[in-house]
Motif scaffolding. Structure first.
Motif, PDB file in Angstrom:
ATOM      1  N   GLY A  95     -11.068 -20.438   8.656  1.00 23.21           N
ATOM      2  CA  GLY A  95      -9.722 -20.381   8.531  1.00 23.21           C
ATOM      3  C   GLY A  95      -9.282 -18.927   9.281  1.00 23.21           C
ATOM      4  O   GLY A  95      -9.756 -18.422   9.930  1.00 23.21           O
ATOM      5  N   ARG A  96      -7.675 -18.682   9.001  1.00 23.95           N
ATOM      6  CA  ARG A  96      -7.086 -17.597   9.745  1.00 23.95           C
ATOM      7  C   ARG A  96      -6.368 -16.463   8.592  1.00 23.95           C
ATOM      8  O   ARG A  96      -6.225 -17.169   7.552  1.00 23.95           O
ATOM      9  N   VAL A  97      -6.320 -15.673   9.323  1.00 27.65           N
ATOM     10  CA  VAL A  97      -5.379 -14.669   8.531  1.00 27.65           C
ATOM     11  C   VAL A  97      -4.577 -13.898   9.500  1.00 27.65           C
ATOM     12  O   VAL A  97      -4.947 -13.513  10.203  1.00 27.65           O
ATOM     13  N   GLU A  98      -3.427 -13.463   8.804  1.00 30.57           N
ATOM     14  CA  GLU A  98      -2.411 -12.942   9.623  1.00 30.57           C
ATOM     15  C   GLU A  98      -1.745 -11.899   8.626  1.00 30.57           C
ATOM     16  O   GLU A  98      -1.372 -12.227   7.495  1.00 30.57           O
ATOM     17  N   VAL A  99      -1.651 -10.519   9.056  1.00 30.46           N
ATOM     18  CA  VAL A  99      -0.773  -9.508   8.367  1.00 30.46           C
ATOM     19  C   VAL A  99       0.275  -8.932   8.991  1.00 30.46           C
ATOM     20  O   VAL A  99       0.126  -8.595  10.221  1.00 30.46           O
ATOM     21  N   SER A 150       0.860  -1.471  13.680  1.00 29.26           N
ATOM     22  CA  SER A 150      -0.378  -0.944  14.099  1.00 29.26           C
ATOM     23  C   SER A 150      -1.440  -0.954  12.811  1.00 29.26           C
ATOM     24  O   SER A 150      -2.527  -1.511  12.920  1.00 29.26           O
ATOM     25  N   ARG A 151      -0.910  -0.711  11.664  1.00 35.78           N
ATOM     26  CA  ARG A 151      -1.513  -0.498  10.315  1.00 35.78           C
ATOM     27  C   ARG A 151      -1.611  -1.957  10.116  1.00 35.78           C
ATOM     28  O   ARG A 151      -2.907  -2.526   9.489  1.00 35.78           O
ATOM     29  N   ALA A 152      -0.860  -2.818  10.436  1.00 35.05           N
ATOM     30  CA  ALA A 152      -0.936  -4.307   9.999  1.00 35.05           C
ATOM     31  C   ALA A 152      -2.288  -4.927  10.759  1.00 35.05           C
ATOM     32  O   ALA A 152      -2.923  -5.774  10.488  1.00 35.05           O
ATOM     33  N   ARG A 153      -2.387  -4.521  12.021  1.00 34.63           N
ATOM     34  CA  ARG A 153      -3.472  -5.162  13.020  1.00 34.63           C
ATOM     35  C   ARG A 153      -4.668  -4.721  12.137  1.00 34.63           C
ATOM     36  O   ARG A 153      -5.851  -5.229  12.255  1.00 34.63           O
ATOM     37  N   LYS A 154      -5.081  -3.255  11.742  1.00 36.87           N
ATOM     38  CA  LYS A 154      -5.870  -2.947  11.287  1.00 36.87           C
ATOM     39  C   LYS A 154      -6.364  -3.606   9.971  1.00 36.87           C
ATOM     40  O   LYS A 154      -7.429  -3.691   9.728  1.00 36.87           O
ATOM     41  N   GLU A 157       0.721  -1.193  -0.049  1.00 38.71           N
ATOM     42  CA  GLU A 157       0.136   0.204  -0.066  1.00 38.71           C
ATOM     43  C   GLU A 157       0.872   1.106  -0.129  1.00 38.71           C
ATOM     44  O   GLU A 157       2.076   0.926   0.285  1.00 38.71           O
ATOM     45  N   VAL A 158       0.291   2.277  -0.198  1.00 41.13           N
ATOM     46  CA  VAL A 158       1.091   3.792   0.105  1.00 41.13           C
ATOM     47  C   VAL A 158       0.245   4.227   1.273  1.00 41.13           C
ATOM     48  O   VAL A 158      -0.919   4.384   0.941  1.00 41.13           O
ATOM     49  N   LEU A 159       1.201   4.890   1.838  1.00 39.22           N
ATOM     50  CA  LEU A 159       0.306   5.661   2.955  1.00 39.22           C
ATOM     51  C   LEU A 159       1.433   6.840   3.297  1.00 39.22           C
ATOM     52  O   LEU A 159       2.610   6.761   3.149  1.00 39.22           O
ATOM     53  N   SER A 160       0.889   7.812   3.994  1.00 40.54           N
ATOM     54  CA  SER A 160       1.666   8.907   4.858  1.00 40.54           C
ATOM     55  C   SER A 160       1.646   8.910   6.083  1.00 40.54           C
ATOM     56  O   SER A 160       0.709   8.734   6.874  1.00 40.54           O
TER      57      SER A 160
END
Length: 949
Positions: free
Chosen positions: A926-930, A906-910, A848-851
């Motif tokens: 199922g599961r997902v992890e970021v 923190s962004r990954a948790r969101k 992603e792109v973020l500021s």
């Protein structure tokens, strides 16, 4: 040395990201480029070649000399977002498709997320968008690494359409596999590979691969995903062809781990157990379930695999406003001129004799006579040109033994079977053989008389032709661009020639089966650049080529002898994406023509009643028995002495009504009320947050075009007019051909190079763009993956990286919106998405792109940095001062790596929560992890300095 997924490496003197792994090889994508520049590199080989230089790397920081204006920096920021393809959003497929899916089109995708493997029957109505729905599922499976190879099985006449749709809408380069392409594809194979194992995305003729000679090799190749279009044709029908299709698909379905998508708008094909076999392909136990007495538990289980919605369902429960046009049906009649009446009566006398002299023969010979008689009358009443062709070519195969020609070989020439390709040539062999077999070849004088009558019937005396010219003129005056549907090539060419004479200034093109598929598509695309326009087409165009973007009316110059074909024709213009609020369909027929009356009364009226009652089309079961029986009885026998020609035809009416009732019940039960519009919208919104909304695409394109010297003019209703002529000439004069080429790639039929446009009208080199779907009439839809957007984004992004044309990677501005210096870092972080569904799972890369903002020694998260992005420049910052601030910003960034990683965690948790919410809406297990993959790329810096005084 280990190179994890998402890590940055230095290779051949430039930075790349490790995008994927294929065995021990690494798929590298340049940090400043797209997937089309990706390379497959084996680390061991790269290390042994000195100039390859594979080693850990880092994205270079902005340099002091790379300062740019706030305007150009904003273009750079937007370009970075719009170039994202490895999305971190919950629906990964959205980042690589060029369509803007509607919420209702996300339903099959959300259903697929809950299944392992994916087994879906998508039976939405004609024109709703089953190709888009299936493409989203396929793209999601590929992008989530749940599949590597896809095989799309289609009837031969739909192959080119699928190849085109996969390329244009889903960025998938599919290879077509058929008898015509097999040798060429095999020449390019590496040792030990076959076409089914080597090419990752294949569109295959089901009638080619079902053959025992080809089926074993295809089955051994084990494609991960199989899509079967027109799936009803693969499970029913008495012909051996249908049985071989079913054998192939059933063997594919027997692999319990294979993903299988079945697509059809007509799952009830009139064969009682065909629908049960269709369900059995999803799960074997479903084949034994009766839909008449499903328990609630069974209904719920089946609903997980089956979606079937009418347009009414979509509009009433999923979408507000207008998505589909209103279909206005007109019946227009003409009266035969005396010359045409004489031609018909003479042809009828010959045809009736052909039928009545065969009454004592066996069924095969009688049926052959019926077909020939009907074919002769049909050619005669199509047009004088078709009549002449039929009679002139009648001797083509005289002498061939009837017994040597299978009856089925002539089927498409008579009753227009829905599961066979359209045949738009005059059935000369059928006429010749039938006449010879009946002994009528000895009586040449009636046939010579017929030829003389057809030759004497000039266009001026052809009341059918003159009437359609008036109808075309009327539709053009009403603002419609019509398609005139003809049955035979000879008729289409005749009608097109006369329309050109009668309507000077109107572009008229004839597109027929004598052109190959690509040539047909090019001819239609060329015609759509002109206005006013008329397309004259045979039914080869009704099979798979969508016309809604350029045409809004249909005239049936020749009534089809099958309601299924009528729906195919009208469905080319009456479908999602039609910009006009109404489409007009003209059922054009002879008021005193017995053949047309028979077609209307025994074939088309009932189909229309069913469509009006249900809102959908229900196909005719056992088409040949019903069509031939009804037409022969109506035309050649009096009402009081109609014989029972084909006993099975008497059952068709009852079967047809049973199909109607089954459709009514299944569409009520399986319209997917369990999924809510708000859930689909939330998934789409999550994707927009990462990838950019249509509004951001619009703003970027308009600003980028202005930068290039164009001045988009707002027309209202979200449409912008962009004249290209003078601009392109100016570009070429200044030697900036690359920009002209960008427009050529994006709009190849509008922005041709100057040397190829002599004599073209100025309006033909004017773009009318829209950024919302469905688009207003006359405009071109431009989404985030449109070639224009991609080209402009790469133009801005790459120039910023190379510091060309005043572009750069940092900017500085004074604003009263801050009381101390703020550094806004433009980051491109990468995450590892660890996904699992049942036993399946994998690790994929997402970006992603973020500021993030740095103010007063404090690092602010992305949500707080948004307010600073909206501040406008109020004064300039001298370059020397800006360079000092850049040095500080880079130092703070280097020293604050730990804080940056905390922001990304923190962004990954969101993001992880977004994924879980979508999975919950889809009832997915199922599961997902970021997790962050590595330090982010620092793309650029925006420096905000307080305004003085």
């Amino acid at each position: 040395m280990n190179f994890p997924l998402g890590s940055v490496v230095q290779y051949r003197g430039r930075p790349w990201v490790v995008q994927d792994r294929e065995g021990e090889a690494l798929r590298l994508r340049p940090l400043g480029g797209g997937e089309d520049h990706a390379l497959l590199v084996h680390p061991l080989v790269a290390r042994k070649i000195p100039w390859e230089g594979l080693e850990p790397g880092r994205f270079p920081p902005p340099r002091p000399e790379g300062m740019t204006s706030p305007f150009l920096y904003r273009l750079f920021e937007e370009a970075a977002t719009l170039l994202l393809r490895e999305s971190v959003a919950p629906l990964r497929s959205i980042s690589k498709v060029s369509v803007r899916p509607r919420p209702y089109q996300l339903v099959p995708l959300l259903m697929a997320l809950r299944l392992q493997p994916v087994r879906l029957l998508i039976a939405d109505d004609v024109g709703v968008g089953k190709t888009v729905e299936a493409g989203l599922v396929v793209r999601e499976l590929l992008d989530s690494k749940e599949a590597r190879r896809v095989a799309v099985l289609v009837p031969p006449h739909l192959m080119e359409q699928w190849v085109y749709e996969l390329r244009e809408k889903f960025a998938l380069e599919a290879v077509p596999i058929s008898p015509a392409t097999l040798a060429r594809l095999e020449r390019d194979l590496p040792p030990g590979q076959n076409v089914y194992t080597h090419y990752p995305v294949q569109v295959i003729s089901i009638d080619f691969v079902k053959h025992p000679r080809h089926r074993p090799l295809f089955l051994e190749s084990r494609p991960d995903v199989v899509v079967v279009d027109e799936a009803h044709g693969a499970v029913g029908g008495p012909r051996q062809e249908n049985q071989m299709r079913y054998t192939l698909v059933r063997e594919l379905a027997e692999d319990p781990n294979r993903h299988l998508l079945l697509l059809t708008a007509t799952p009830h094909s009139g064969i009682p157990d065909a629908f049960q076999r269709l369900l059995g392909l999803l799960q074997p136990e479903f084949q034994g379930w009766s839909l008449e007495d499903l328990t609630e538990e069974r209904r719920a289980r089946l609903a997980r695999h089956f979606v079937q919605r009418t347009r009414r369902d979509v509009l009433e429960n999923w979408e507000g406003g207008r998505l589909f046009p209103e279909r206005i049906a007109r019946e227009v009649t003409y009266l035969l001129s005396p010359e045409y009446r004489t031609l018909y009566d003479t042809a009828y006398s010959y045809a009736r004799k052909l039928v009545r002299t065969g009454e004592g023969l066996g069924e095969t010979q009688r049926r052959f006579r019926w077909w020939a008689a009907l074919a002769l009358l049909r050619a005669v009443m199509s047009s004088p040109r078709a009549a002449q062709a039929a009679l002139a070519r009648r001797q083509a195969r005289v002498g061939e033994d009837l017994q040597d020609t299978p009856l089925e070989a002539f089927a498409p020439q008579v009753f227009e079977a829905g599961d066979l390709p359209a045949d738009d040539e005059i059935p000369t062999p059928l006429l010749a053989l039938a006449g010879e077999e009946a002994g009528l070849e000895l009586k040449e004088e009636p046939l010579r008389a017929l030829r003389r009558l057809a030759q004497a019937l000039t266009p001026e005396k052809d009341s059918k032709l003159q009437g359609v010219i008036a109808q075309v003129r009327k539709l053009l005056e009403e603002g419609h661009e019509p398609v005139v549907w003809c049955h035979y090539v000879d008729t289409a060419e005749y009608v097109a020639e006369e329309l050109r004479k009668a309507l000077p200034g109107v572009a008229v093109a004839a597109v027929t089966g004598r052109m190959d598929g690509e040539l047909r598509r090019e001819a239609i695309a060329e015609l759509m650049t002109k206005s006013p326009r008329v397309l004259v087409a045979t039914d080869c165009v009704s099979e798979g080529i969508n016309l809604q973007a350029g045409f809004s009316a249909a005239i049936h110059y020749d009534l089809p002898w099958n309601p299924n074909r009528l729906e195919q024709r009208e469905g080319r213009v009456d479908r999602y994406g039609q910009p006009k609020p109404q489409v007009v369909v003209v059922r054009y027929y002879g008021g005193d023509n017995p053949m047309d009356r028979a077609v209307l009364e025994v074939l088309l009226r009932k189909a229309e009643e069913i469509r009006n009652a249900l809102g959908i089309h229900v196909p005719v079961p056992r088409e040949e028995a019903y069509v031939v029986d009804r037409m022969v009885r109506r035309l050649f026998y009096s009402s009081g002495a109609q014989p029972l020609l084909l006993p099975e035809a008497e059952e068709v009416e009852r079967e047809w009504q049973m199909d109607v009732e089954r459709e009514r019940k299944t569409r009520t039960r399986f319209a997917q009320w369990a999924l809510k519009p708000a859930e689909a919208m939330a998934a789409l919104k999550d994707s927009d947050a990462v990838l950019g909304t249509p509004e951001r695409v619009e703003r970027f394109v308009l600003e980028a075009l202005e930068r290039l010297g164009l001045r988009p003019e707002a027309e209202g209703n979200g449409v912008y007019r962009i004249p290209l002529g003078e601009w392109l000439r100016d570009l070429e004069a200044r030697g900036l051909g690359s920009l002209a080429e960008l427009l050529v790639r994006a709009f190849p039929r509008v922005a041709l190079p100057l040397g190829q446009t002599h004599g073209r009208r100025q309006e033909e080199r004017t773009l009318r763009l829209a950024f919302q779907d469905p688009v207003p009439e006359g405009a071109l839809y431009v989404g985030r993956n449109h070639p224009l957007v991609v080209g402009l984004a790469r133009y801005a992004f790459e120039r910023a990286l190379r510091r060309e044309e005043d572009f750069g990677r940092y900017t500085a501005l004074r604003t009263s919106g801050v009381d101390r210096v703020v550094y806004l870092y433009l980051l491109r972080p990468r995450y590892l998405l660890r996904l699992s569904r049942g036993q399946a799972g994998g690790e994929v890369l997402g970006e992603e792109v973020l500021s993030v903002a740095y103010r007063g020694g404090e690092l602010l998260p992305p949500e707080e940095a948004q307010a600073f992005l909206r501040l406008s420049p109020e004064d300039n910052v001298p370059k020397e001062e800006a360079q000092v601030h850049l040095e500080r910003a880079l130092r703070f960034f280097s020293e604050g790596q730990e804080g940056i990683m905390e922001v990304l965690k923190s962004r990954a948790r969101k993001l992880q929560e977004d994924h879980r919410r979508v999975r919950q809406a889809a009832q997915m297990t199922g599961r997902v992890e970021v997790v962050p993959a590595d330090l982010p790329d620092l793309l650029g810096v925006r420096i905000l300095v307080p305004k003085r005084g």
